[in-house]
Design an enzyme around this catalytic site. Structure first.
Site, PDB file in Angstrom:
ATOM      1  N   HIS A 295       2.900   1.118   4.046  1.00  0.00           N
ATOM      2  CA  HIS A 295       1.874   1.596   3.106  1.00  0.00           C
ATOM      3  C   HIS A 295       0.462   1.558   3.675  1.00  0.00           C
ATOM      4  O   HIS A 295       0.171   0.778   4.571  1.00  0.00           O
ATOM      5  CB  HIS A 295       1.931   0.756   1.826  1.00  0.00           C
ATOM      6  CG  HIS A 295       3.311   0.666   1.252  1.00  0.00           C
ATOM      7  ND1 HIS A 295       4.003  -0.500   1.144  1.00  0.00           N
ATOM      8  CD2 HIS A 295       4.138   1.641   0.791  1.00  0.00           C
ATOM      9  CE1 HIS A 295       5.200  -0.267   0.632  1.00  0.00           C
ATOM     10  NE2 HIS A 295       5.317   1.027   0.416  1.00  0.00           N
TER      11      HIS A 295
ATOM     12  N   ASP B 147       0.689  -2.821   5.123  1.00  0.00           N
ATOM     13  CA  ASP B 147       1.790  -3.792   5.218  1.00  0.00           C
ATOM     14  C   ASP B 147       3.008  -3.277   5.968  1.00  0.00           C
ATOM     15  O   ASP B 147       4.065  -3.871   5.892  1.00  0.00           O
ATOM     16  CB  ASP B 147       2.203  -4.212   3.800  1.00  0.00           C
ATOM     17  CG  ASP B 147       2.757  -3.037   3.001  1.00  0.00           C
ATOM     18  OD1 ASP B 147       2.673  -1.892   3.495  1.00  0.00           O
ATOM     19  OD2 ASP B 147       3.276  -3.250   1.886  1.00  0.00           O
TER      20      ASP B 147
ATOM     21  N   SER C 184       6.830   4.739  -3.275  1.00  0.00           N
ATOM     22  CA  SER C 184       5.753   3.725  -3.225  1.00  0.00           C
ATOM     23  C   SER C 184       4.384   4.341  -2.961  1.00  0.00           C
ATOM     24  O   SER C 184       3.368   3.718  -3.276  1.00  0.00           O
ATOM     25  CB  SER C 184       6.049   2.695  -2.139  1.00  0.00           C
ATOM     26  OG  SER C 184       6.159   3.332  -0.880  1.00  0.00           O
TER      27      SER C 184
END
Ligand code: NAG
Ligand code: NAG
Ligand code: NAG
Ligand code: NAG
Length: 385
Positions: free
Chosen positions: A353, A350, A39
């Site tokens: 991240h 979040d 990610s």
């Protein structure tokens, strides 16, 4: 007058040449980026697969003003790298609605580990697109795109030119999900040391395969300070755990550092095995850790607190009410977590991240070369040490 300037230039030039060896070399020309990872550099891969709900607002609110498949309010490090090299943002290989790979492709998906896991989406936790799977996608893209390119036709302008596979910058940012696999899910009969050894052997094999396919220029990010991220901080302690002055968990950061040390050794070895390759290792850990532990100095607040979250704990993080997640009440979708007032002042977006502001700060540091080994700026990553 002009002669005077030329003479002045000639006097200054030799000094400039001595100051820094890479100044004698031209900046590189990278016509494409091929990216592998998780990610930290997913520009829409996992979201496109349908294995999870598509990424929703407030993800994307700061920069794209719409969801972009990224788990962030805006741009990631890979986006700033593409901008700096004058290239379009790298499109997710798995995004069937995108598909313009003329300047590269992004194989990274959120929750991708180096080593494939037994527990994968949609029933389990990890992405099935492990590093080895990403390599096979890349090899397939290479073969099929060259056929399409040679045949011509409507899709030709969306395929990389054949020579780009050698001229491209190969960027890799992976490992964070292997650390969580070790810590949260791995079978107890594998020691962390053992797991990391196998994972880094796999990592080396993948680099060698890309090299065999023609890749030469590699920009490798090490893993960040896992023990400073809210999704780790909310976990119950596994023993008498210590935290640093900022509140990051030392045990988790030590594992990240262990991975990074082994990654460094792996890359040192790869430089011997692949004599024509230029491998740059970027110490993203130190840049991120410096930002988190000196947040206020750089205009950031509450470095461990999530911007987009809904948790009744000091990190504002709740694994069952994540950023962009919704709940349907009387046929209406309700957002379970909202964004904070000023994401520019937040580091953590979040839970797992970073915000665009934090990514920008980190990029501005790492792109100049002082966190790189060899210490070349990003635009010189085609040169060996
Ligand atoms: C997955 O399951 C197989 C067979 O049960 C086992 O040998 C292997 O170690 C497991 N891998 C992981 C990463 O847990
Ligand atoms: C793909 O992207 C390239 C470079 O940005 C552009 O020149 C080309 O027109 C695009 N092709 C299509 C079909 O969008
Ligand atoms: C890798 O290790 C070498 C020493 O062997 C060190 O000089 C270098 O800074 C390390 N690189 C990173 C990115 O940690
Ligand atoms: C997390 O959110 C759920 C609702 O989705 C709520 O029931 C729970 O109390 C929250 N937990 C924390 C720690 O905030």
């Amino acid at each position: 007058m002009i002669l005077h300037r030329v003479l002045l230039l000639l006097q200054i030039l030799p000094g400039l040449l001595i100051v820094s060896a890479y100044n004698t070399k031209l900046p590189c020309h990278f016509p494409a980026i091929f990216n592998f990872g998780d990610s930290n550099s997913d520009t829409g891969g996992l979201s496109a697969t349908g294995l999870v709900d598509p990424v929703r607002l407030p993800n994307g609110e700061t920069f794209f003003k719409a969801p972009s498949g990224r788990y962030a309010d805006g741009r990631l490090l890979i986006d700033f790298i593409a901008e700096k090299l004058g290239l379009p943002y790298v499109e997710a290989y798995l995004d069937a609605l995108g598909g313009n790979f003329s300047h590269g492709a992004n194989f990274a998906t959120t929750l991708s580990p180096i080593l494939e896991q037994n527990s994968t989406l949609p029933l389990g936790f990890y992405s099935p697109f492990s590093l080895a799977v990403q390599l096979h996608q890349y090899l397939q893209l290479k073969i099929r795109s060259q056929l399409i390119y040679q045949q011509g036709g409507i899709k030709k302008c969306m395929m990389p030119r054949p020579e780009y596979f050698t001229e491209a910058l190969y960027t890799i940012d992976i490992g964070q999900n292997d650390l969580t696999a070790i810590l949260f899910t791995s079978s107890p009969n594998t020691s962390p040391e053992n797991y990391l050894q196998v994972a880094l052997q796999r990592f080396a094999t993948v680099i060698k395969e890309i090299y065999r396919a023609g890749g030469r220029y590699f920009l490798i990010h090490n893993t960040g300070p896992l023990g400073c991220l809210a999704y780790v901080l909310v976990r119950p302690p596994v023993g008498p755990e210590q935290t640093d002055e900022t509140g990051c968990r030392i045990f988790y950061n030590a594992l990240a550092k262990k991975f990074n040390a082994m990654l460094n050794e792996t890359i040192t070895k790869l430089r011997e095995d692949l004599p024509a390759a230029a491998l740059t290792l970027v110490d993203v850990y130190s840049a991120k850790y410096h930002l988190i532990t000196h947040a206020s100095k750089y205009g950031f607040e509450h470095p461990l607190e999530v911007c987009c979250g809904n948790g009744d704990n000091k990190y504002n993080y709740n694994a069952t009410a994540r950023c962009g997640q919704t709940k349907t009440v009387d046929g209406v979708d309700i957002l379970l977590a909202k964004s904070c007032k000023d994401p520019q002042k937040s580091i953590n977006w979040d839970g797992p991240h970073y915000t665009e502001a934090a990514n920008k700060w980190v990029f501005d540091r790492i792109s100049k070369g002082q966190f790189s080994d060899p210490p070349h700026p990003l635009v010189h990553a085609c040169h060996q040490s």
